[in-house]
Design a protein around this motif. Structure first.
Motif, short mmCIF file in Angstrom:
data_model
loop_
_atom_site.label_atom_id
_atom_site.label_comp_id
_atom_site.label_asym_id
_atom_site.label_seq_id
_atom_site.Cartn_x
_atom_site.Cartn_y
_atom_site.Cartn_z
N VAL A 64 0.84 -1.22 0.00
CA VAL A 64 0.00 0.00 0.00
C VAL A 64 0.87 1.26 0.00
O VAL A 64 0.51 2.27 -0.61
CB VAL A 64 -0.99 0.03 1.18
CG1 VAL A 64 -1.94 -1.15 1.11
CG2 VAL A 64 -0.28 0.09 2.52
N PHE A 68 1.06 4.22 -2.85
CA PHE A 68 0.84 5.63 -2.58
C PHE A 68 1.92 6.49 -3.23
O PHE A 68 1.62 7.49 -3.89
CB PHE A 68 0.82 5.90 -1.07
CG PHE A 68 0.90 7.35 -0.73
CD1 PHE A 68 -0.22 8.16 -0.85
CD2 PHE A 68 2.10 7.94 -0.32
CE1 PHE A 68 -0.16 9.52 -0.56
CE2 PHE A 68 2.17 9.29 -0.03
CZ PHE A 68 1.04 10.08 -0.15
N LEU A 71 1.63 7.35 -6.88
CA LEU A 71 0.58 8.26 -7.33
C LEU A 71 1.20 9.54 -7.88
O LEU A 71 2.38 9.82 -7.68
CB LEU A 71 -0.36 8.60 -6.18
CG LEU A 71 -1.17 7.47 -5.57
CD1 LEU A 71 -1.91 7.97 -4.33
CD2 LEU A 71 -2.16 6.90 -6.58
N GLU A 75 -1.89 14.05 -6.43
CA GLU A 75 -2.61 13.19 -5.50
C GLU A 75 -1.92 13.13 -4.14
O GLU A 75 -2.56 13.22 -3.09
CB GLU A 75 -2.74 11.77 -6.09
CG GLU A 75 -3.80 11.64 -7.15
CD GLU A 75 -5.20 11.81 -6.59
OE1 GLU A 75 -5.49 11.25 -5.50
OE2 GLU A 75 -6.01 12.51 -7.20
N LYS A 142 -6.80 8.78 0.76
CA LYS A 142 -7.96 7.94 0.45
C LYS A 142 -7.59 6.79 -0.47
O LYS A 142 -8.32 5.81 -0.57
CB LYS A 142 -9.05 8.81 -0.20
CG LYS A 142 -9.64 9.85 0.75
CD LYS A 142 -10.75 10.65 0.08
CE LYS A 142 -11.34 11.67 1.05
NZ LYS A 142 -12.42 12.48 0.40
N SER A 143 -6.45 6.93 -1.14
CA SER A 143 -5.98 5.87 -2.04
C SER A 143 -4.51 5.60 -1.72
O SER A 143 -3.75 6.56 -1.56
CB SER A 143 -6.13 6.30 -3.50
OG SER A 143 -5.65 5.30 -4.38
N PRO A 144 -4.17 4.33 -1.61
CA PRO A 144 -4.97 3.11 -1.66
C PRO A 144 -5.99 3.05 -0.50
O PRO A 144 -5.73 3.58 0.57
CB PRO A 144 -3.94 1.99 -1.53
CG PRO A 144 -2.63 2.61 -1.87
CD PRO A 144 -2.72 4.03 -1.42
N THR A 145 -7.08 2.37 -0.73
CA THR A 145 -8.18 2.40 0.22
C THR A 145 -7.83 1.77 1.57
O THR A 145 -8.41 2.15 2.59
CB THR A 145 -9.40 1.68 -0.36
OG1 THR A 145 -9.03 0.35 -0.76
CG2 THR A 145 -9.94 2.43 -1.57
#
Length: 337
Positions: A64, A68, A71, A75, A142-145
């Protein structure tokens, strides 16, 4: 490994491997503590295996976090570090500033979160009025969830591992095993992941992924990619030793505060992260957990060990952990004394 086999690892190299798998027996804990003592007197670094942190959790944390950092800058900037919150830094600082050394900025991005960052604002106001990262709220992408869930689970697991290492530290120093417990019962520890982007342009003279530095606090537990090199530890004045990544292991090192706490028996050692070879455009990700005492803990150098080679006692100065860390962090991030 059992008994003397564990202790024997401490003599095998500047950064030894210590197997914790026998830590649930009294005999095993004594042997592990002896190995830790030897490692911390020699280099302040060792590698642990048999630590019982699930590999699935490590993998999820790595996955994760890497997602991130891959991105877009736009983002990532949505959760940028700013007044009141701790999050993403496009540049991870100039680490050498903590030692008053002027170098170009480290070639590193970072994301940090603190155990105390989940407390309410009212509770965080009780953590002192120093310039300090542990008083900040965490901000989560918020991403990755599943980023937040993975990070919070990982921080909790690292906190448990670090607490047990501190009990082994106490045994290694001839203290009651629970000596350090009340100094960490509201600790402000953090995970501060380092992402080293691909180097598509040559670095500036003297510029590294992480410049030479020592860590500030009690201990650091580092996960590094198995197939990416770069971490080096200084032996002597100019001998930089590679610390290879062993699958499923963590690198542990003590910081300046721990060295002071032991009256100089243990050493906090300079380390750095080197640049890849020219033409290598791979990225690198490391996940350090910094275990810090309570902000109001009084750190008294242990008089049992505060003796120099010429027989003169040298106890050092007692400090409050929060004040100590605040001064170091100001140098690193604010460029002030």
């Amino acid at each position: 490994m059992q008994g003397n086999q564990v202790a024997a690892t401490a003599a095998c190299g500047f950064v030894p491997v210590i197997d914790l798998s026998s830590k649930d027996t009294a005999q095993g804990r004594v042997a592990i503590a002896e190995a830790i003592d030897q490692a911390c007197m020699n280099s302040g670094f060792f590698v642990i295996v048999g630590h019982e942190i699930p590999q699935g959790l490590i993998n999820r944390m790595f996955t994760v976090t890497k997602a991130f950092f891959e991105l877009s800058h736009e983002e990532k900037s949505r959760v940028a570090h700013r007044p009141g919150v701790s999050g993403y830094r496009r540049m991870g600082g100039t680490t050498a500033l903590s030692l008053d050394q002027e170098t170009p900025p480290d070639l590193c991005e970072a994301f940090s979160a603190h155990v105390t960052g989940e407390l309410s604002e009212e509770e965080r106001k009780k953590l002192g009025d120093q310039w300090a990262t542990w008083t900040l709220a965490n901000i989560w992408p918020k991403s990755p969830t599943d980023f937040q869930d993975a990070w919070q689970e990982y921080m909790a697991a690292m906190g448990d591992l670090a607490a047990d290492l501190m009990r082994l530290f106490a045994l290694a120093l001839g203290l009651n095993e629970n000596f350090f417990d009340d100094k960490f019962d509201h600790h402000g520890s953090s995970v501060a992941v380092n992402y080293y982007p691909p180097q598509v342009e040559p670095p500036l003279p003297g510029q590294l992924r992480r410049g030479p530095h020592t860590d500030f606090g009690s201990l650091t537990i580092l996960y590094q990619e198995d197939d990416r090199g770069g971490l080096q530890v200084l032996q002597g004045k100019d001998n930089w030793r590679d610390v290879s990544a062993i699958p499923g292991s963590f690198v542990v090192n003590i910081g300046d505060l721990m060295a002071l706490w032991t009256g100089g028996r243990w050493v906090s050692t300079m380390h750095r992260v080197t640049n890849p070879q020219r033409g290598d455009t791979s990225s690198r990700l490391t996940i350090p957990f910094f275990y810090l005492p309570n902000h109001d803990a009084s750190i008294e150098p242990l008089r049992l060990y505060a003796e120099t080679s010429d027989g003169h006692r040298q106890f050092g100065t007692s400090v409050t952990a929060g004040e100590w860390m605040s001064r170091k962090l100001q140098k690193l991030f604010a460029g002030t004394a």
